[in-house]
Design a protein around this motif. Structure first.
Motif, mmCIF file in Angstrom:
data_model
loop_
_atom_site.group_PDB
_atom_site.id
_atom_site.type_symbol
_atom_site.label_atom_id
_atom_site.label_comp_id
_atom_site.label_asym_id
_atom_site.label_seq_id
_atom_site.Cartn_x
_atom_site.Cartn_y
_atom_site.Cartn_z
ATOM 1 N N TRP A 118 0.823 -1.204 0.000
ATOM 2 C CA TRP A 118 0.000 0.000 0.000
ATOM 3 C C TRP A 118 0.863 1.263 0.000
ATOM 4 C CZ3 TRP A 118 -5.517 -0.092 0.500
ATOM 5 C CH2 TRP A 118 -6.081 -1.358 0.697
ATOM 6 N N ASP A 119 2.108 1.149 -0.346
ATOM 7 C CA ASP A 119 3.086 2.235 -0.209
ATOM 8 C C ASP A 119 3.103 3.109 -1.463
ATOM 9 O OD1 ASP A 119 5.007 3.662 1.116
ATOM 10 O OD2 ASP A 119 6.663 2.340 0.564
ATOM 11 N N ALA A 120 2.119 4.011 -1.576
ATOM 12 C CA ALA A 120 1.866 4.741 -2.822
ATOM 13 C C ALA A 120 2.626 6.067 -2.869
ATOM 14 C CB ALA A 120 0.378 4.984 -2.991
ATOM 15 N N HIS A 121 3.937 5.991 -3.042
ATOM 16 C CA HIS A 121 4.727 7.219 -3.211
ATOM 17 C C HIS A 121 4.480 7.841 -4.583
ATOM 18 C CE1 HIS A 121 7.034 6.945 0.512
ATOM 19 N NE2 HIS A 121 7.098 5.628 0.304
ATOM 20 N N ILE A 122 4.107 7.028 -5.546
ATOM 21 C CA ILE A 122 3.694 7.510 -6.857
ATOM 22 C C ILE A 122 2.411 6.782 -7.245
ATOM 23 C CG2 ILE A 122 6.032 8.104 -7.621
ATOM 24 C CD1 ILE A 122 6.054 5.496 -9.231
ATOM 25 N N ASP A 123 1.621 7.420 -8.082
ATOM 26 C CA ASP A 123 0.407 6.816 -8.635
ATOM 27 C C ASP A 123 -0.481 6.201 -7.557
ATOM 28 O OD1 ASP A 123 -1.493 5.952 -10.415
ATOM 29 O OD2 ASP A 123 -0.372 4.157 -11.031
ATOM 30 N N ILE A 124 -0.950 7.044 -6.656
ATOM 31 C CA ILE A 124 -1.822 6.533 -5.599
ATOM 32 C C ILE A 124 -3.121 5.984 -6.171
ATOM 33 C CG2 ILE A 124 -2.989 8.744 -5.100
ATOM 34 C CD1 ILE A 124 -2.758 7.862 -2.085
ATOM 35 N N ARG A 125 -3.564 6.529 -7.278
ATOM 36 C CA ARG A 125 -4.791 6.016 -7.896
ATOM 37 C C ARG A 125 -4.619 4.546 -8.302
ATOM 38 N NH1 ARG A 125 -9.328 8.030 -10.714
ATOM 39 N NH2 ARG A 125 -8.606 10.195 -10.532
ATOM 40 N N GLY A 126 -3.555 4.252 -9.033
ATOM 41 C CA GLY A 126 -3.329 2.880 -9.464
ATOM 42 C C GLY A 126 -3.047 1.949 -8.307
ATOM 43 N N ASN A 127 -2.271 2.416 -7.330
ATOM 44 C CA ASN A 127 -1.913 1.580 -6.188
ATOM 45 C C ASN A 127 -3.132 1.216 -5.356
ATOM 46 O OD1 ASN A 127 -1.253 1.576 -3.075
ATOM 47 N ND2 ASN A 127 0.578 0.798 -4.100
ATOM 48 N N HIS A 128 -3.914 2.212 -4.957
ATOM 49 C CA HIS A 128 -5.023 1.939 -4.051
ATOM 50 C C HIS A 128 -6.180 1.232 -4.750
ATOM 51 C CE1 HIS A 128 -2.908 3.710 -0.889
ATOM 52 N NE2 HIS A 128 -3.910 4.226 -0.207
ATOM 53 N N GLU A 129 -6.378 1.479 -6.034
ATOM 54 C CA GLU A 129 -7.402 0.720 -6.743
ATOM 55 C C GLU A 129 -7.019 -0.753 -6.815
ATOM 56 O OE1 GLU A 129 -8.026 2.694 -10.468
ATOM 57 O OE2 GLU A 129 -9.309 4.253 -9.579
ATOM 58 N N LYS A 130 -5.731 -1.023 -6.976
ATOM 59 C CA LYS A 130 -5.263 -2.411 -7.003
ATOM 60 C C LYS A 130 -5.419 -3.068 -5.633
ATOM 61 C CE LYS A 130 -1.006 -5.125 -7.455
ATOM 62 N NZ LYS A 130 0.434 -5.080 -7.813
ATOM 63 N N MET A 131 -4.910 -2.419 -4.578
ATOM 64 C CA MET A 131 -4.901 -3.044 -3.256
ATOM 65 C C MET A 131 -6.311 -3.156 -2.680
ATOM 66 S SD MET A 131 -1.757 -3.805 -3.120
ATOM 67 C CE MET A 131 -1.698 -4.555 -1.494
#
Length: 475
Positions: free
Chosen positions: A336-349
């Protein structure tokens, strides 16, 4: 004095004491002390009564590795949309993090927030399944930790301290309450298949507690416990005889302080009993298709985490005291470590975990297990409202959200708050000592009575003490 006038020994002990200058009595004393130690050895995981009536009997700790963004999931900040692109006001002072210094532009949430449930709780559109369970959830929005770095913050959440080497929460609870099952471990850990969190094994270590209280690792796949089954030609009778011989040999050398050997002995016995109990406990094929769909086992994206959530329910159903399960681990792409692209990271997790977590809560509730099972969702910190690299967010230990459900928790409420922009917790701020004190209280444990003498100090999970958050259970 003639031999006729020497009184005869009246007991065998007196004979040994008076013959050979008493060396026989010394040998006897050593043998009796050894046998007494062996006879006094009891199961260290035997169930123990709580200090007062407990609201929960078991815990499932859902740990999100890397730091989910509370302001994008649970703690809406409309002011971020208003001030997006501008700098943090000077009145906030310096806000430190691991990679940024608080001087990057504010970034609004890419997701919409709506009200859900009878309670009208506000939640992100990222969590449509969990949104249906908000009436059973208590959100605490003002936790804080004391490190901007993953591993030390993880240690603080798991053990109460930012340095490795202290017992984990699950170990303290197993030490305080023992196990409800003779055939399964008291404390089970299920990591992400791709790897462990940055904090590694200290997150489920027993520290200076006896080693028997450490977490038992359940690995992904059809055989979560390695080498559980005996060789093909090993009959139950031969295996039992082997274990009995090992026990007798260990009794000759085991000292009371040898916790590593005691843990090894206990693990042999537990493994023997698990050979008949564990296969049934971990066999998810015994579940109905309806239940499997509830956890998302019929979908590729949710099947892995859903299987672990379902296994967690089966374990607490069979008496496991504490289940610690990780979402995220190994490569940064699986955290969940979204230093970049929080949209892509959090939608995935969120896509990997939302349905399984909601399925777990629903399944526990419909089986009558939610009342006795405390479910916790949390991480080592949250994320800052300022942007990092234009599309991500840096770590925020100053104020973030974790939630509780079941186990006596009063659902449908949010406790605590952060400031207008979500930088820091304000008002009633809760340290990890308070987090741990709350969990101990719900399990019927008085925090100051669960201690262990180490280096001359009575060590406790809550160190010098935390304050249970009474509003969590409506106190």
């Amino acid at each position: 004095m003639s031999r006729e006038h020497v009184p005869r020994p009246s007991t065998r002990r007196e004979l040994l004491l008076r013959s050979a200058n008493g060396f026989g009595a010394i040998a006897l004393q050593w043998l009796l002390a050894r046998d007494a130690g062996a006879a006094a050895r009891v199961n260290p995981l035997a169930p123990k009564p709580p200090h007062f009536p407990a609201k929960a009997r078991s815990v499932i700790f859902l740990y999100m590795v890397g730091g989910p963004s509370q302001i994008d999931l649970f703690d809406p900040k409309p002011a971020l949309a208003k001030f997006a692109g501008s700098r943090l006001p000077d009145s906030y002072g310096k806000v430190g993090s691991q990679f940024t210094s608080g001087d990057t532009p504010l970034m609004s949430s890419p997701w919409e927030f709506r009200r859900y449930g009878r309670c009208g709780m506000t939640l992100s559109s990222l969590l449509p399944h969990l949104a249906e369970c908000v009436d059973d959830i208590c959100f605490v929005r003002s936790f804080y930790t004391e490190s901007v770095v993953h591993a030390p913050a993880m240690y603080q959440v798991h053990t109460g301290r930012i340095l490795a080497g202290h017992p984990s929460m699950g170990s303290w609870i197993a030490y305080g309450l023992g196990s409800q099952s003779e055939n399964l471990p008291a404390y089970v850990v299920m990591p992400q298949p791709e790897g462990t969190p940055e904090g590694g094994t200290p997150c489920w270590s027993a520290g200076y507690l006896p080693a028997v209280y450490q977490g038992t690792l359940f690995r992904p796949g059809p055989a979560p416990v390695l080498d559980l089954q005996p060789p093909a030609r090993m009959t139950p009778e031969r295996q039992r005889a082997t274990l009995d011989l090992l026990q007798e040999m260990n009794d000759l050398d085991a000292g009371a302080a040898d916790s590593a050997l005691a843990a090894r002995i206990s693990s042999y016995e537990l493994a023997y009993r698990m050979q008949s109990s564990a296969p049934e406990a971990i066999d998810l094929s015994r579940e109905s298709e309806e239940t499997r769909r509830l956890y998302g086992l019929d979908q590729r994206r949710t099947a892995e985490f859903g299987a672990r959530c379902l296994l967690a329910r089966r374990l607490v159903e069979r008496g496991v005291r504490f289940v610690q399960m990780y979402s995220g681990g190994g490569p940064v792409s699986m955290q969940w470590d979204a230093h970049i692209d929080i949209r892509g990271n959090h939608e995935k997790m969120c896509g990997l975990t939302d349905q399984p977590v909601a399925g777990l809560l629903r399944d526990l509730k419909q089986r009558g297990l939610l009342d006795s099972t405390l479910v916790i969702w949390g991480s080592e910190f949250g994320r800052l409202p300022m942007s990092q690299s234009g599309t991500g967010r840096d770590h925020n230990p100053h104020g973030f959200t974790m939630w509780f459900a079941g186990g006596g928790v009063r659902g449908g409420q949010a406790i605590g708050e952060t400031d207008e922009l979500g930088v820091r917790a304000v008002g009633d701020r809760y340290h990890m000592r308070d987090f741990h004190a709350t969990i101990l209280y719900l399990l019927g444990l008085e925090q100051n009575r669960v201690w262990y003498l180490h280096n001359g100090r009575q060590e406790k999970l809550t160190d010098f003490g935390g304050t249970p958050i009474a509003r969590v259970w409506g106190g």
